[in-house]
Every structure is written in structure tokens, then in C-alpha cells.
Design a protein around this motif. Structure first.
Motif, short mmCIF file in Angstrom:
data_model
loop_
_atom_site.label_atom_id
_atom_site.label_comp_id
_atom_site.label_asym_id
_atom_site.label_seq_id
_atom_site.Cartn_x
_atom_site.Cartn_y
_atom_site.Cartn_z
N ASN A 15 -17.18 23.15 13.09
CA ASN A 15 -17.31 22.62 11.73
C ASN A 15 -18.63 21.87 11.53
O ASN A 15 -18.66 20.85 10.85
CB ASN A 15 -16.11 21.74 11.38
N GLN B 214 -19.53 21.45 7.86
CA GLN B 214 -18.62 20.49 7.22
C GLN B 214 -18.95 19.05 7.64
O GLN B 214 -18.91 18.14 6.82
CB GLN B 214 -17.16 20.77 7.61
N SER C 272 -14.50 28.91 11.74
CA SER C 272 -15.07 27.79 10.98
C SER C 272 -14.15 27.26 9.90
O SER C 272 -14.34 26.16 9.41
CB SER C 272 -16.39 28.22 10.34
#
Ligand SMILES: C[S@@+](CC[C@H](N)C(=O)[O-])C[C@H]1O[C@@H](n2cnc3c(N)ncnc32)[C@H](O)[C@@H]1O
Length: 232
Positions: A21, A24, A195
Motif C-alpha cells: 500500500n 495509499q 494493492s
């Protein structure tokens, strides 16, 4: 796009989520860095394992974190200031939960691009807060993959996102493209799978095989839009 399959995508890999991630994490950090309002009562939509929460450095009184994935809610940090609720922001239970509530600040990072009716959510948020900071992936994420596979992105476009937010808030928008490089094609495709942003663009075995063959870039494309929204 079926909401159920998106849900699965996040839950299946939740154990190893922290390794896949990167974008993110970057987005959550940048989102919080720009918040000037040291708000006391905070609501977050699509909290995941707490990436946004972990970046909030000021003292607050309460932090309500919502996510529809029970395994994500499980991973979110908890203490006497946090309320972690398993709620789907597309369902009536979420809207009822917010009835009569007020927050100094609403946050959402890398989550609302999945919403089925973003306008309905933003309208409701305009009743519970004067300030909303969000970052959403746009449909230009994995653009080259869409071109090769001739499949449309399952997530919202930049235009749709801007329209929904602007209807209820005065907004500042900033759209940013990120490229993530990989040393092998195998790693690149592994990242897409794990992901949590690929959604349910299902490809047949044959389609997946030809995509793998034709994908000539050594990077993945991501596009995110940062939104600072203030009540009109
Ligand atoms: C990419 S993760 C981002 C998590 C976290 N905000 C972060 O920045 O790391 C997206 C999160 O949104 C949640 N989500 C997706 N659709 C949702 C929905 N309809 N209602 C509530 N949560 C949702 C997923 O379960 C997941 O935890």
C-alpha cells in the motif's frame, strides 16, 4: 461493479496489506499534512488498518473510524478515544448512523473511489461537518492496463468526483499522478493483485495472459485527487 467483490479484494490480503500500500501510505500522509484544522471530533470513512489515524499527530477528543471490512476494523488501532464501526458507506445503516451527528472534520483516504453514489455520501457529509479532506484514486489509475485490456476502470473519474464534491462544498482540488517502478513484470502484476485498488476488473485467463505479454512499461500508473472541501 459489485460491491461484494471489492470487499473481498481488501479482505483477502489484509494480513499482508502493509507491504502493498505504498501509494495509499503516501496519500494518507499528504492528506493529513495539509489539514490546518486541529479538529477535536473526527470521522473517517474507509479507515482500513489505520493509516490515516496513525498520521494524525494533534490531540483530539474522539476519532470515529468506519470501514465495511470486519478484518480491516480488526486491524485498526483502538483506545478510549476511538470508535471503530463496521459500516458500508453505500448502505442505509451508514446514513442512519450519521443522523444528528456532528464532526469538526471528516477524512477519507483511498476509499471513496469505490462508492456507488458519491453525491449521496457527500450530501450527507455536508449535514455533519463544515470541513472535509479526502483523497481518492481516479479512473486514470492503471491507465495503460485499461488501454491494453480494453476494459474501463471500475472506479470513479476525476470529473465525477469533482462534480459530487462541488455540489455541496467549496473545494480545492489537486490531481497528482504517481508512477511506481518495478524490477520485474512478475512483481508489477503481483502488486496490482495485492494493492487493494484493482477492484473487480475480472480478466479471463487468456486476457490476463495477453495483458501480461503486452504490458511493456516497467511501472504502474496511479492518479489521485486531493480535495479540501469547506461548507458553502
Ligand atoms: C485502499 S484502502 C484505504 C484504507 C486507509 N484509508 C488507508 O489510507 O490506508 C480502502 C478501504 O476502504 C474500505 N471500503 C471500500 N469500500 C467501502 C464501503 N463501501 N464502505 C466502507 N468501507 C469501504 C476498504 O475495506 C478498505 O479498508
Amino acid at each position: 461493479m459489485s460491491k461484494k467483490s471489492v470487499h473481498k479484494e481488501f479482505s483477502k490480503y489484509s494480513e499482508q496489506y502493509n507491504n502493498y500500500n505504498i501509494i495509499q501510505q503516501l496519500a494518507a500522509k499528504a492528506l493529513i499534512r495539509d489539514v490546518k484544522n486541529k479538529a477535536k471530533n473526527i470521522l473517517e470513512l474507509g479507515c482500513g488498518s489505520g493509516q490515516v489515524y496513525k498520521n494524525v499527530t494533534w490531540n483530539f477528543d474522539s476519532y470515529t473510524a468506519l470501514d465495511f471490512s470486519a478484518s480491516m476494523c480488526e486491524l485498526h488501532p483502538k483506545n478510549d478515544k476511538t470508535v471503530v464501526k463496521c459500516l458500508n458507506f453505500d448502505e442505509n445503516a451508514f446514513f442512519s448512523y450519521l443522523d444528528g451527528k456532528k464532526y469538526d472534520l471528516v477524512l477519507s483516504s483511498s476509499s471513496l473511489q469505490w462508492s456507488k453514489n458519491l453525491k449521496r455520501i457527500i450530501e450527507k457529509l455536508s449535514c455533519v461537518t463544515n470541513e472535509l479532506h479526502a483523497v481518492l484514486f481516479t479512473s486514470n489509475t492503471f491507465k495503460h492496463i485499461q488501454v491494453i485490456s480494453k476494459k474501463e476502470s471500475p472506479i470513479l473519474s476525476e470529473e465525477n468526483i469533482k462534480e459530487a464534491f462541488s455540489k455541496y462544498f467549496s473545494c480545492e482540488f489537486e490531481t497528482i499522478q504517481y508512477k511506481l517502478e518495478f524490477s520485474s513484470k512478475k512483481d508489477l502484476f503481483e502488486y496490482i493483485k495485492k494493492s487493494g485498488v484493482s477492484g473487480d476488473t475480472k480478466l479471463s485467463f487468456k486476457e490476463a495472459k495477453s495483458l501480461y505479454k503486452e504490458y511493456a512499461l516497467n511501472y504502474l500508473e496511479f492518479e489521485v485527487i486531493y480535495i479540501k472541501a469547506f461548507k458553502k
